[in-house]
Motif scaffolding. Structure first.
Motif, PDB file in Angstrom:
ATOM      1  N   THR A  17     -17.444   1.018   4.227  1.00 34.04           N
ATOM      2  CA  THR A  17     -16.458   0.240   4.963  1.00 34.04           C
ATOM      3  C   THR A  17     -15.338  -0.204   4.034  1.00 34.04           C
ATOM      4  O   THR A  17     -15.602  -0.774   2.968  1.00 34.04           O
ATOM      5  CB  THR A  17     -17.108  -0.989   5.614  1.00 34.04           C
ATOM      6  OG1 THR A  17     -18.041  -0.568   6.598  1.00 34.04           O
ATOM      7  CG2 THR A  17     -16.050  -1.866   6.288  1.00 34.04           C
ATOM      8  N   LEU A  18     -14.126   0.075   4.454  1.00 31.73           N
ATOM      9  CA  LEU A  18     -12.939  -0.364   3.730  1.00 31.73           C
ATOM     10  C   LEU A  18     -12.591  -1.776   4.165  1.00 31.73           C
ATOM     11  O   LEU A  18     -12.529  -2.055   5.366  1.00 31.73           O
ATOM     12  CB  LEU A  18     -11.774   0.574   4.041  1.00 31.73           C
ATOM     13  CG  LEU A  18     -10.366   0.090   3.693  1.00 31.73           C
ATOM     14  CD1 LEU A  18     -10.227  -0.037   2.184  1.00 31.73           C
ATOM     15  CD2 LEU A  18      -9.327   1.021   4.275  1.00 31.73           C
ATOM     16  N   SER A  19     -12.354  -2.656   3.193  1.00 26.44           N
ATOM     17  CA  SER A  19     -11.961  -4.033   3.499  1.00 26.44           C
ATOM     18  C   SER A  19     -10.680  -4.376   2.757  1.00 26.44           C
ATOM     19  O   SER A  19     -10.612  -4.248   1.534  1.00 26.44           O
ATOM     20  CB  SER A  19     -13.069  -5.007   3.080  1.00 26.44           C
ATOM     21  OG  SER A  19     -14.238  -4.796   3.833  1.00 26.44           O
ATOM     22  N   LEU A  20      -9.683  -4.810   3.517  1.00 29.35           N
ATOM     23  CA  LEU A  20      -8.400  -5.205   2.950  1.00 29.35           C
ATOM     24  C   LEU A  20      -8.055  -6.623   3.407  1.00 29.35           C
ATOM     25  O   LEU A  20      -8.414  -7.026   4.513  1.00 29.35           O
ATOM     26  CB  LEU A  20      -7.287  -4.260   3.389  1.00 29.35           C
ATOM     27  CG  LEU A  20      -7.427  -2.796   2.972  1.00 29.35           C
ATOM     28  CD1 LEU A  20      -6.333  -1.967   3.611  1.00 29.35           C
ATOM     29  CD2 LEU A  20      -7.397  -2.659   1.463  1.00 29.35           C
ATOM     30  N   PHE A  39      -0.707  -1.310   9.433  1.00 32.72           N
ATOM     31  CA  PHE A  39      -0.282   0.075   9.573  1.00 32.72           C
ATOM     32  C   PHE A  39      -0.839   0.838   8.384  1.00 32.72           C
ATOM     33  O   PHE A  39      -1.203   0.267   7.370  1.00 32.72           O
ATOM     34  CB  PHE A  39       1.249   0.196   9.547  1.00 32.72           C
ATOM     35  CG  PHE A  39       1.944  -0.219  10.811  1.00 32.72           C
ATOM     36  CD1 PHE A  39       2.273  -1.552  11.033  1.00 32.72           C
ATOM     37  CD2 PHE A  39       2.288   0.717  11.770  1.00 32.72           C
ATOM     38  CE1 PHE A  39       2.933  -1.941  12.184  1.00 32.72           C
ATOM     39  CE2 PHE A  39       2.957   0.347  12.922  1.00 32.72           C
ATOM     40  CZ  PHE A  39       3.279  -0.987  13.130  1.00 32.72           C
ATOM     41  N   ARG A  40      -0.842   2.146   8.506  1.00 33.11           N
ATOM     42  CA  ARG A  40      -1.158   2.968   7.349  1.00 33.11           C
ATOM     43  C   ARG A  40      -0.298   4.224   7.365  1.00 33.11           C
ATOM     44  O   ARG A  40       0.124   4.689   8.426  1.00 33.11           O
ATOM     45  CB  ARG A  40      -2.645   3.336   7.306  1.00 33.11           C
ATOM     46  CG  ARG A  40      -3.112   4.261   8.400  1.00 33.11           C
ATOM     47  CD  ARG A  40      -4.599   4.541   8.228  1.00 33.11           C
ATOM     48  NE  ARG A  40      -5.102   5.466   9.245  1.00 33.11           N
ATOM     49  CZ  ARG A  40      -6.349   5.887   9.312  1.00 33.11           C
ATOM     50  NH1 ARG A  40      -7.249   5.468   8.403  1.00 33.11           N
ATOM     51  NH2 ARG A  40      -6.721   6.714  10.269  1.00 33.11           N
ATOM     52  N   TYR A  95      -1.963   1.448   2.895  1.00 27.96           N
ATOM     53  CA  TYR A  95      -2.164   0.495   3.984  1.00 27.96           C
ATOM     54  C   TYR A  95      -1.184  -0.662   3.834  1.00 27.96           C
ATOM     55  O   TYR A  95      -1.044  -1.238   2.747  1.00 27.96           O
ATOM     56  CB  TYR A  95      -3.606  -0.014   3.967  1.00 27.96           C
ATOM     57  CG  TYR A  95      -4.586   1.020   4.438  1.00 27.96           C
ATOM     58  CD1 TYR A  95      -4.968   2.081   3.618  1.00 27.96           C
ATOM     59  CD2 TYR A  95      -5.134   0.961   5.724  1.00 27.96           C
ATOM     60  CE1 TYR A  95      -5.854   3.053   4.058  1.00 27.96           C
ATOM     61  CE2 TYR A  95      -6.018   1.920   6.173  1.00 27.96           C
ATOM     62  CZ  TYR A  95      -6.373   2.961   5.335  1.00 27.96           C
ATOM     63  OH  TYR A  95      -7.257   3.925   5.782  1.00 27.96           O
ATOM     64  N   TYR A  96      -0.509  -0.979   4.952  1.00 27.16           N
ATOM     65  CA  TYR A  96       0.496  -2.028   4.954  1.00 27.16           C
ATOM     66  C   TYR A  96       0.098  -3.136   5.926  1.00 27.16           C
ATOM     67  O   TYR A  96      -0.366  -2.861   7.036  1.00 27.16           O
ATOM     68  CB  TYR A  96       1.844  -1.483   5.410  1.00 27.16           C
ATOM     69  CG  TYR A  96       2.457  -0.458   4.490  1.00 27.16           C
ATOM     70  CD1 TYR A  96       2.207   0.895   4.659  1.00 27.16           C
ATOM     71  CD2 TYR A  96       3.307  -0.850   3.456  1.00 27.16           C
ATOM     72  CE1 TYR A  96       2.769   1.846   3.818  1.00 27.16           C
ATOM     73  CE2 TYR A  96       3.880   0.089   2.613  1.00 27.16           C
ATOM     74  CZ  TYR A  96       3.605   1.429   2.803  1.00 27.16           C
ATOM     75  OH  TYR A  96       4.170   2.358   1.966  1.00 27.16           O
ATOM     76  N   GLY A 117       2.262  -2.742   0.499  1.00 26.99           N
ATOM     77  CA  GLY A 117       1.369  -1.601   0.698  1.00 26.99           C
ATOM     78  C   GLY A 117       0.359  -1.499  -0.424  1.00 26.99           C
ATOM     79  O   GLY A 117       0.650  -1.808  -1.578  1.00 26.99           O
ATOM     80  N   THR A 118      -0.827  -1.075  -0.071  1.00 25.08           N
ATOM     81  CA  THR A 118      -1.871  -0.878  -1.067  1.00 25.08           C
ATOM     82  C   THR A 118      -2.521   0.483  -0.840  1.00 25.08           C
ATOM     83  O   THR A 118      -2.884   0.839   0.285  1.00 25.08           O
ATOM     84  CB  THR A 118      -2.916  -2.011  -1.025  1.00 25.08           C
ATOM     85  OG1 THR A 118      -3.858  -1.840  -2.086  1.00 25.08           O
ATOM     86  CG2 THR A 118      -3.671  -2.075   0.290  1.00 25.08           C
TER      87      THR A 118
END
Length: 124
Positions: A17-20, A39-40, A95-96, A117-118
């Motif tokens: 799982t991606l967590s931002l 957004f991505r 990812y923004y 963005g990352t």
């Protein structure tokens, strides 16, 4: 001036799982009528809307990702987050996080404030 800062791991293993997290400064995420979104941008694809959370906590998700996406907020920290489960290499993207007053729009131009963005990579 409202500023957003996205943060998270640079790489996530497949199936995890991606967590931002997006930290907002210069304004409160609970300010009336603001919507906060993710957004991505993937290689070879346009900017893809993932979902949003409203100032009062209502959540909205892209129908294409809703089964894997969860957006939350942490009002005491003035942050909102994105979790994307069961990632694959196709989830590799920048990812923004963004915010604006035009509702839970999936149109990038409807958001006035953007983070830098990352980059997240999911290796094959």
């Amino acid at each position: 001036q409202v500023r957003l800062q996205a943060s998270g791991p640079g790489s996530v293993k497949p199936s995890q799982t991606l967590s931002l997290t997006c930290t907002v400064s210069g304004g409160s995420i609970t300010t009336n009528y603001y919507y906060w979104t993710w957004f991505r941008l993937s290689p070879g694809k346009g900017l893809e809307w993932m979902g949003a959370i409203a100032y009062e906590g209502t959540k909205y998700y892209s129908p294409f990702l809703q089964n894997r996406t969860s957006i939350s907020r942490y009002t005491t920290k003035n942050q909102f987050s994105l979790q994307l489960s069961s990632v694959t290499p196709e989830d590799t993207a920048v990812y923004y996080c963004a915010g604006g007053l035009n509702g839970s729009s999936n149109v990038p131009d409807d958001y006035q404030y953007w983070g830098q963005g990352t980059q997240v990579a999911v290796p094959s």
